[in-house]
Design a protein around this motif. Structure first.
Motif, PDB file in Angstrom:
ATOM      1  N   SER A 151       2.982   3.148  -4.653  1.00  0.00           N
ATOM      2  CA  SER A 151       2.545   4.264  -3.793  1.00  0.00           C
ATOM      3  C   SER A 151       2.019   3.755  -2.451  1.00  0.00           C
ATOM      4  O   SER A 151       1.791   4.531  -1.531  1.00  0.00           O
ATOM      5  CB  SER A 151       1.460   5.079  -4.508  1.00  0.00           C
ATOM      6  N   CYS A 152       1.805   2.430  -2.362  1.00  0.00           N
ATOM      7  CA  CYS A 152       1.268   1.876  -1.118  1.00  0.00           C
ATOM      8  C   CYS A 152       2.337   1.207  -0.261  1.00  0.00           C
ATOM      9  O   CYS A 152       2.042   0.678   0.811  1.00  0.00           O
ATOM     10  CB  CYS A 152       0.159   0.867  -1.426  1.00  0.00           C
ATOM     11  N   ALA A 153       3.589   1.217  -0.744  1.00  0.00           N
ATOM     12  CA  ALA A 153       4.655   0.546   0.003  1.00  0.00           C
ATOM     13  C   ALA A 153       5.008   1.345   1.255  1.00  0.00           C
ATOM     14  O   ALA A 153       4.955   2.568   1.245  1.00  0.00           O
ATOM     15  CB  ALA A 153       5.866   0.379  -0.892  1.00  0.00           C
ATOM     16  N   GLY A 154       5.359   0.626   2.310  1.00  0.00           N
ATOM     17  CA  GLY A 154       5.781   1.294   3.534  1.00  0.00           C
ATOM     18  C   GLY A 154       4.677   1.333   4.568  1.00  0.00           C
ATOM     19  O   GLY A 154       3.504   1.228   4.241  1.00  0.00           O
ATOM     20  N   SER A 155       5.092   1.486   5.838  1.00  0.00           N
ATOM     21  CA  SER A 155       4.105   1.485   6.913  1.00  0.00           C
ATOM     22  C   SER A 155       4.064   2.845   7.587  1.00  0.00           C
ATOM     23  O   SER A 155       5.035   3.596   7.575  1.00  0.00           O
ATOM     24  CB  SER A 155       4.471   0.423   7.953  1.00  0.00           C
ATOM     25  N   SER A 156       2.909   3.162   8.169  1.00  0.00           N
ATOM     26  CA  SER A 156       2.828   4.415   8.918  1.00  0.00           C
ATOM     27  C   SER A 156       2.505   4.133  10.386  1.00  0.00           C
ATOM     28  O   SER A 156       2.390   5.049  11.173  1.00  0.00           O
ATOM     29  CB  SER A 156       1.752   5.312   8.317  1.00  0.00           C
ATOM     30  N   TYR A 157       2.341   2.864  10.737  1.00  0.00           N
ATOM     31  CA  TYR A 157       1.999   2.459  12.108  1.00  0.00           C
ATOM     32  C   TYR A 157       0.665   3.019  12.574  1.00  0.00           C
ATOM     33  O   TYR A 157       0.335   2.991  13.755  1.00  0.00           O
ATOM     34  CB  TYR A 157       3.114   2.843  13.102  1.00  0.00           C
ATOM     35  N   VAL A 158      -0.079   3.580  11.634  1.00  0.00           N
ATOM     36  CA  VAL A 158      -1.386   4.151  11.959  1.00  0.00           C
ATOM     37  C   VAL A 158      -2.433   3.281  11.284  1.00  0.00           C
ATOM     38  O   VAL A 158      -2.279   2.913  10.127  1.00  0.00           O
ATOM     39  CB  VAL A 158      -1.494   5.595  11.419  1.00  0.00           C
ATOM     40  N   SER A 159      -3.516   2.950  12.018  1.00  0.00           N
ATOM     41  CA  SER A 159      -4.530   2.117  11.371  1.00  0.00           C
ATOM     42  C   SER A 159      -5.586   2.998  10.719  1.00  0.00           C
ATOM     43  O   SER A 159      -5.838   4.117  11.145  1.00  0.00           O
ATOM     44  CB  SER A 159      -5.172   1.179  12.382  1.00  0.00           C
ATOM     45  N   GLY A 160      -6.171   2.457   9.671  1.00  0.00           N
ATOM     46  CA  GLY A 160      -7.183   3.219   8.951  1.00  0.00           C
ATOM     47  C   GLY A 160      -8.115   2.286   8.208  1.00  0.00           C
ATOM     48  O   GLY A 160      -7.830   1.094   8.053  1.00  0.00           O
ATOM     49  N   PRO A 161      -9.235   2.837   7.753  1.00  0.00           N
ATOM     50  CA  PRO A 161     -10.321   2.013   7.225  1.00  0.00           C
ATOM     51  C   PRO A 161     -10.095   1.508   5.802  1.00  0.00           C
ATOM     52  O   PRO A 161     -10.869   1.801   4.900  1.00  0.00           O
ATOM     53  CB  PRO A 161     -11.518   2.951   7.296  1.00  0.00           C
ATOM     54  N   THR A 162      -9.041   0.718   5.615  1.00  0.00           N
ATOM     55  CA  THR A 162      -8.707   0.197   4.288  1.00  0.00           C
ATOM     56  C   THR A 162      -9.882  -0.544   3.640  1.00  0.00           C
ATOM     57  O   THR A 162     -10.133  -0.415   2.448  1.00  0.00           O
ATOM     58  CB  THR A 162      -7.520  -0.785   4.416  1.00  0.00           C
ATOM     59  N   LEU A 163     -10.600  -1.334   4.460  1.00  0.00           N
ATOM     60  CA  LEU A 163     -11.637  -2.202   3.873  1.00  0.00           C
ATOM     61  C   LEU A 163     -12.821  -1.418   3.321  1.00  0.00           C
ATOM     62  O   LEU A 163     -13.629  -1.962   2.567  1.00  0.00           O
ATOM     63  CB  LEU A 163     -12.126  -3.220   4.916  1.00  0.00           C
ATOM     64  N   GLU A 164     -12.926  -0.125   3.677  1.00  0.00           N
ATOM     65  CA  GLU A 164     -14.009   0.668   3.114  1.00  0.00           C
ATOM     66  C   GLU A 164     -13.941   0.650   1.581  1.00  0.00           C
ATOM     67  O   GLU A 164     -14.972   0.636   0.903  1.00  0.00           O
ATOM     68  CB  GLU A 164     -13.965   2.111   3.623  1.00  0.00           C
ATOM     69  N   ALA A 165     -12.718   0.628   1.049  1.00  0.00           N
ATOM     70  CA  ALA A 165     -12.560   0.658  -0.411  1.00  0.00           C
ATOM     71  C   ALA A 165     -13.180  -0.576  -1.056  1.00  0.00           C
ATOM     72  O   ALA A 165     -13.720  -0.516  -2.155  1.00  0.00           O
ATOM     73  CB  ALA A 165     -11.089   0.772  -0.777  1.00  0.00           C
ATOM     74  N   LEU A 166     -13.106  -1.698  -0.348  1.00  0.00           N
ATOM     75  CA  LEU A 166     -13.716  -2.932  -0.880  1.00  0.00           C
ATOM     76  C   LEU A 166     -15.239  -2.760  -0.960  1.00  0.00           C
ATOM     77  O   LEU A 166     -15.863  -3.127  -1.951  1.00  0.00           O
ATOM     78  CB  LEU A 166     -13.366  -4.117   0.033  1.00  0.00           C
ATOM     79  N   ASN A 167     -15.803  -2.179   0.109  1.00  0.00           N
ATOM     80  CA  ASN A 167     -17.258  -1.992   0.142  1.00  0.00           C
ATOM     81  C   ASN A 167     -17.720  -0.929  -0.846  1.00  0.00           C
ATOM     82  O   ASN A 167     -18.777  -1.034  -1.441  1.00  0.00           O
ATOM     83  CB  ASN A 167     -17.699  -1.577   1.551  1.00  0.00           C
ATOM     84  N   ARG A 168     -16.917   0.102  -0.996  1.00  0.00           N
ATOM     85  CA  ARG A 168     -17.334   1.261  -1.774  1.00  0.00           C
ATOM     86  C   ARG A 168     -17.181   1.047  -3.280  1.00  0.00           C
ATOM     87  O   ARG A 168     -17.977   1.495  -4.077  1.00  0.00           O
ATOM     88  CB  ARG A 168     -16.546   2.497  -1.336  1.00  0.00           C
ATOM     89  N   GLY A 169     -16.116   0.347  -3.653  1.00  0.00           N
ATOM     90  CA  GLY A 169     -15.853   0.208  -5.082  1.00  0.00           C
ATOM     91  C   GLY A 169     -15.270   1.495  -5.639  1.00  0.00           C
ATOM     92  O   GLY A 169     -14.593   2.221  -4.919  1.00  0.00           O
ATOM     93  N   PRO A 170     -15.505   1.821  -6.905  1.00  0.00           N
ATOM     94  CA  PRO A 170     -16.367   1.097  -7.844  1.00  0.00           C
ATOM     95  C   PRO A 170     -15.694  -0.152  -8.424  1.00  0.00           C
ATOM     96  O   PRO A 170     -14.490  -0.150  -8.663  1.00  0.00           O
ATOM     97  CB  PRO A 170     -16.588   2.122  -8.963  1.00  0.00           C
ATOM     98  N   TRP A 171     -16.493  -1.196  -8.624  1.00  0.00           N
ATOM     99  CA  TRP A 171     -15.999  -2.434  -9.206  1.00  0.00           C
ATOM    100  C   TRP A 171     -16.664  -2.662 -10.563  1.00  0.00           C
ATOM    101  O   TRP A 171     -17.809  -2.272 -10.769  1.00  0.00           O
ATOM    102  CB  TRP A 171     -16.334  -3.621  -8.290  1.00  0.00           C
ATOM    103  N   LYS A 172     -15.889  -3.280 -11.423  1.00  0.00           N
ATOM    104  CA  LYS A 172     -16.469  -3.588 -12.742  1.00  0.00           C
ATOM    105  C   LYS A 172     -17.418  -4.773 -12.630  1.00  0.00           C
ATOM    106  O   LYS A 172     -18.373  -4.891 -13.381  1.00  0.00           O
ATOM    107  CB  LYS A 172     -15.353  -3.891 -13.743  1.00  0.00           C
TER     108      LYS A 172
END
Lengths: 378, 636
Positions: A151-172
């Motif tokens: 579901s993540c394959a392909g580009s949209s040429y638009v930038s977005g805050p991907t790294l927020e997911a790393l900060n937000r989690g949830p992580w085990k």
């Protein structure tokens, strides 16, 4: 300047130097660390004033006081010296063998196939990727299986805050993590790793960074407003930019293909892309881009031992196939990468002085970059 | 039995000034009382509402002051006595009717009490309502103490009937809201039957003829006031200085004279009938002194009117020196107090007096601060308006087009301060937020790109925003109206209104549906619960970005103070100490520094946030703002 006041390296400075100066890359590194910042439609928005003297928001940002030598030493163990396109262990052409990847992927499907392989092999237990769905709004997502990778394959040429997911989690709490990101995001990740501030994110468990080549990214809101005037409001299936000299943005919406000259969308390029030094996502284990004139193939730069090992195993397992990158392509790539650096320096000069830009780089290296691209300092 | 409804002639009771006014109306046999609430006037009708059934009165909270005056006037036209009460701003609303009613005249006694708020303690302005008496050629009385508040009100009905004119009574906060002894008189037992005499006409027209008749009535009032017991002089026959005063200035002047011990040197002319002034009476007293100091609240009304009389008669009076607001001996803004008056008198007659030290106010404040917990001017804990402004702040920041909020009159006016995160950018009259939005909502054609938001409470909506909303749809304005429906006229003391389902006297009433009204006015209407901050932000953004024209978002959530009376708290809220990271969090005390609900406090010793369980109402809104998710809620 000796003012007696402490230099602010917190949200106040981030607001002044990045957010209000239109220098934000929307990488997402500053988000979900505190309640003062939030993203909305591809923009990072400051909701309230914070007067702390220093903050992770400022420390992680790829557009604030980046000491390139320090960051490169932290990631590669050596200073910022390979000015063409960063440290390179190996460079090649590659493509995924399973059509499941090549069918949906932007070009050769190498990124998706490698993440999927790393998950299956237990190299990582989770990925932070950018889903590519109908409304094109990029947001980070934690993925743990093949369906999600797809579901993540392909580009949209638009930038977005991907790294927020790393900060937000949830992580085990135990997962080793792989991240696919743009050059600005790779830089932010490297800064997170080297920052001395107390860490609140699982950056130390990020074992794999796959960087994507990038010359610029679009600002979501104005681009979408433009796009929906040109195409039907149907879900947009795929965006693709044809290679030069044509340079046409092809938009597949429903069953209709619209062709938009790239020059028409240039006004929506984020201003922060103009000052970016990095086309090939240098601070990655593996960097992946297209290959000029070879449809269906990716250029792959292996930069670290981790990257080399993963690629070797993926090749051996028949997940990807590789070929040498033709000499012409290699020299074009180097040229393009250096051109990006030179343009960034020119843009900074236009804005004031290179020395007052967001990174520190020795005068000698600056001279070098400018001269190797056929330019000399005035 | 309430102290104002007891028929106990000769008995002395302790009454608030507003209760004394209400008692005066009862002793005058008032039958119809109407008002729109507003401090410092609200207790007049509030008190009468409580005894309405017992004494057989009609008492109502009308939707606005103009309607209230019209309701009371109808009683007068039908031969009954009517009372109307309002605050100073309310008279502006009622003035359109009043300044025609003066021409038509009235029949049964009609008294309009206006309670002014010097220094605007609970008002948007400190307007002096007395100017309306002069503007409209209407008799005006100013009570100086509690007994007089009762007597004047009673007398005002008589004057009104003798002249066929409404009579104004001007009170001020310190008369309306202070308490004192009042000796009661008999309550009349008559039951007059209303009847509209078809032989009578109540027309403002013909204007010029009626204007002439009005001036004749005013001349008669002047004659009546020459003998009024509400005007008197106290002091030596030839004072060095004469203080001319009205209303609460009387008590301040007495206190100043005692402070300075100058009763033998200074006289006080206390005037209760301040429009029209009894000219002969005033002239007679002007002869006593060459130096006159005026003491009155807000504007130099008495001062200027006495000077007018003097100017007309100066040839006979000789030279006089006048002191007051014009001469800067008395401040021309803010509220008076005995200290100001003492200082002015002392200045003019040079008596030794140890004035209050300059830092007295500061020291008094500091001394009080030790006894009283520090409280900012803030929304109550659990107030839905805090949640609303929080959502508005977030939505406008995310929207990114520099939108702004046009304010209005109500508890939510606090939205201009830190409690409302400084969101409210304008504040004027009832309904003006929506009216201004009608204008801003047209400026997009000139290139205005900022989103326009108006706020308005439920009571304010019925009062004055409905015409603006009709105007918005009719003229095609583009804005978002936030209707803050807390189901109460909260700021003035929880008076009911057309949306609450009950009347002033506690009877069940039909509920007028805000949503239905707004839809009939052509608006796109949605309803959210402001306590659901995420949904509110999302709805705000969608309405701002995707809908054109007039949009209304009803933020429906009962006033926390009203809820507390009939339901238990929603949640038990707690800051889990092991999860709150305190100073190391990086949130920079977000909950107590930015969100600032008084129910949250910073525990200095622990270096962490805590819930103040004594005042937390358990709304649960703060549980969503903590980055460490340390604020937890459980169903209470």
């Amino acid at each position: 300047m000796e003012t007696g006041e402490k230099v602010n390296r917190g949200l106040k400075a981030l607001g002044e130097k990045v957010l209000n100066s239109d220098q934000c890359t929307a990488c997402g590194a500053c988000l979900s660390l505190c309640p003062y910042l939030r993203s909305w439609k591809g923009r990072v928005v400051k909701l309230d004033n914070c007067n702390l003297e220093e903050g992770r928001c400022f420390a992680y940002c790829p557009r604030t006081e980046v000491d390139l030598d320090e960051v490169y030493r932290g990631f590669f163990g050596k200073s910022y010296e390979e000015i063409e396109m960063g440290p390179v262990r190996k460079i090649m052409m590659a493509r995924a063998k399973d059509p499941i990847w090549t069918k949906k992927a932007q070009t050769g499907g190498v990124v998706s196939a490698l993440i999927d392989f790393a998950l299956r092999e237990g190299v990582i237990q989770a990925g932070v990727l950018t889903p590519r769905d109908g409304d094109l709004l990029p947001q980070g997502k934690i993925i743990t299986n093949r369906k999600a990778v797809l579901s993540c394959a392909g580009s949209s040429y638009v930038s977005g805050p991907t790294l927020e997911a790393l900060n937000r989690g949830p992580w085990k709490g135990q997962e080793r993590i792989g991240i696919v990101g743009l050059p600005c995001q790779a830089l932010a990740l490297a800064r997170m790793k080297t920052s001395t501030l107390e860490k609140k994110t699982p950056i130390d468990r990020v074992d794999l960074v796959i960087g994507l080549f990038c010359t610029w990214a679009l600002d979501y809101k104005p681009f979408m407003a433009f796009l929906y005037k040109r195409v039907s409001s149907l879900s947009i299936k795929k965006l693709n930019i044809t290679p030069p000299p044509e340079r046409i943005l092809e938009v597949m919406a429903g069953k209709t293909l619209s062709r938009i000259p790239v020059d028409d969308i240039r006004p929506f390029i984020r201003p922060s892309c103009r000052v970016c030094l990095d086309m090939t996502a240098e601070l990655s284990d593996i960097s992946v881009g297209t290959v000029e004139g070879k449809e269906g193939w990716n250029t792959v730069i292996v930069r670290t031992a981790m990257g080399e090992n993963l690629l070797k195993r993926a090749k051996k397992a028949g997940v990807i196939e590789t070929r040498p990158l033709p000499k012409d392509n290699l020299s074009h790539l180097k040229e393009a990468s250096l051109l990006k650096k030179r343009r960034a320096l020119d843009a900074l000069k236009e804005m004031g002085e290179i020395e007052k830009g967001y990174f520190t780089l020795s005068a000698n290296l600056i001279k070098c970059i400018l001269s190797e691209s056929g330019e000399t300092l005035p | 039995m309430s102290s104002i409804s007891q028929n106990a002639p000769g008995k002395t009771v302790l009454l608030m000034g507003n209760e004394a006014i209400a008692r005066g109306a009862l002793e005058a046999g008032v039958k119809v009382c109407a008002a729109y609430p507003g401090n410092p006037s609200s207790e007049i009708i509030g008190t009468l509402a409580k005894v309405a059934d017992e004494l057989g009165l009609h008492v109502e909270w009308s939707v606005n002051e103009k309607v209230a005056l019209e309701v009371a006037t109808a009683a007068s036209f039908a031969g009954l006595r009517g009372l109307c009460a309002m605050k100073q701003n309310g008279l502006n609303v009622a003035s359109d009717f009043l300044l025609n009613l003066n021409l038509s005249g009235c029949r049964g006694g009609l008294v309009l009490v206006v309670a002014d708020d010097p220094a605007g303690v609970s008002s948007s302005n400190e307007e002096d309502s007395r100017i309306f008496a002069k503007l409209g050629d209407l008799p005006l009385l100013e009570p100086a103490n509690f007994q007089e508040a009762k007597e004047m009100t009673k007398s005002a009905f008589e004057i009104s009937e003798q002249l066929g004119l409404p009579v104004l009574i001007r009170s001020v906060t310190r008369v309306s809201h202070a308490r004192g002894n009042v000796c009661l008189d008999e309550l009349p037992q008559s039951r007059p039957k209303p009847r509209f005499e078809n032989s009578l006409r109540f027309h403002a027209l013909p204007a010029v003829l009626n204007h002439k008749l009005l001036h004749e009535k005013l001349d008669r009032a002047k004659q009546m006031f020459e003998e009024s017991p509400f005007n008197f002089y106290r002091g030596p026959e030839k004072p060095e200085l004469m203080v001319a005063t009205s209303g609460s200035g009387w008590m301040y002047s007495l206190e100043a004279m005692i402070n300075l011990n100058v009763q033998e040197r200074v006289g006080v002319l206390k005037l209760g009938t301040t429009w029209p002034l009894p000219e002969s009476y005033v002239l007679e007293h002007l002869k006593k002194a060459d130096r006159i100091l005026f003491i009155e609240e807000v504007d130099p009304f008495l001062e200027n009117n006495v000077k007018e009389i003097y100017a007309q008669n100066c040839l006979f009076l000789g030279l006089k020196a006048f002191f007051g607001k014009a001469s800067k001996h008395i401040p021309d803004v803010g509220e008076l107090n005995p200290e100001i008056v003492t200082h002015a008198i002392q200045n003019l007659i040079q008596v030794p007096y140890e004035p209050r030290p300059a830092d007295y106010a500061l020291r008094a404040h500091e001394a009080a601060a030790e006894l009283i917990p520090a409280r900012a001017l803030s929304f109550c804990p659990g107030c839905p308006h805090r949640a609303t402004y929080w959502a508005v702040k977030i939505a406008l920041a995310l929207d990114g087009r520099d939108g702004f909020v046009l304010g209005d009159i109500g508890c939510y006016s606090l939205g201009m301060g830190p409690s409302g995160f400084g969101q409210m950018r304008t504040l004027h009259a009832m309904g003006s937020g929506t009216g201004l939005a009608c204008g801003f909502g047209q400026l997009n054609r000139f290139g205005l790109e900022q989103p326009v938001i108006a706020v308005c409470g439920d009571s304010t909506f019925y009062h004055a925003a409905m015409p603006a909303l009709a105007n918005a749809y009719y003229n095609g304005a583009d804005f978002l109206l936030l209707l803050l429906d807390n189901s109460a006229t909260a700021m003035t003391g929880f008076q009911p209104h057309p949306g609450t389902g009950s009347t002033a006297t506690g009877k069940e009433a039909p509920v007028i549906d805000l949503k239905a009204i707004c839809e009939v006015f052509g608006a796109h209407v949605e309803v959210v619960d402001p306590f659901d901050v995420a949904a509110t932000v999302e709805t705000l953004l969608r309405l701002l970005q995707e809908e054109k024209g007039v949009k209304v978002l009803i933020l429906k959530r009962e006033c926390a103070l009203v809820s507390a009376k009939h339901q238990k708290r929603l949640y038990q809220v707690e800051v889990e100490q092991e999860h709150c990271l305190g100073e190391t969090c990086g949130c920079n005390r977000f909950c107590t520094r930015i969100f600032k609900c008084p129910g949250l406090m910073w525990d200095k010793a622990a270096g962490k946030a805590r819930i103040d369980e004594a005042i937390c109402t358990g709304c649960g809104v703060c549980t969503r703002i903590c980055p460490a998710s340390a604020i937890r809620k459980e169903k209470a």
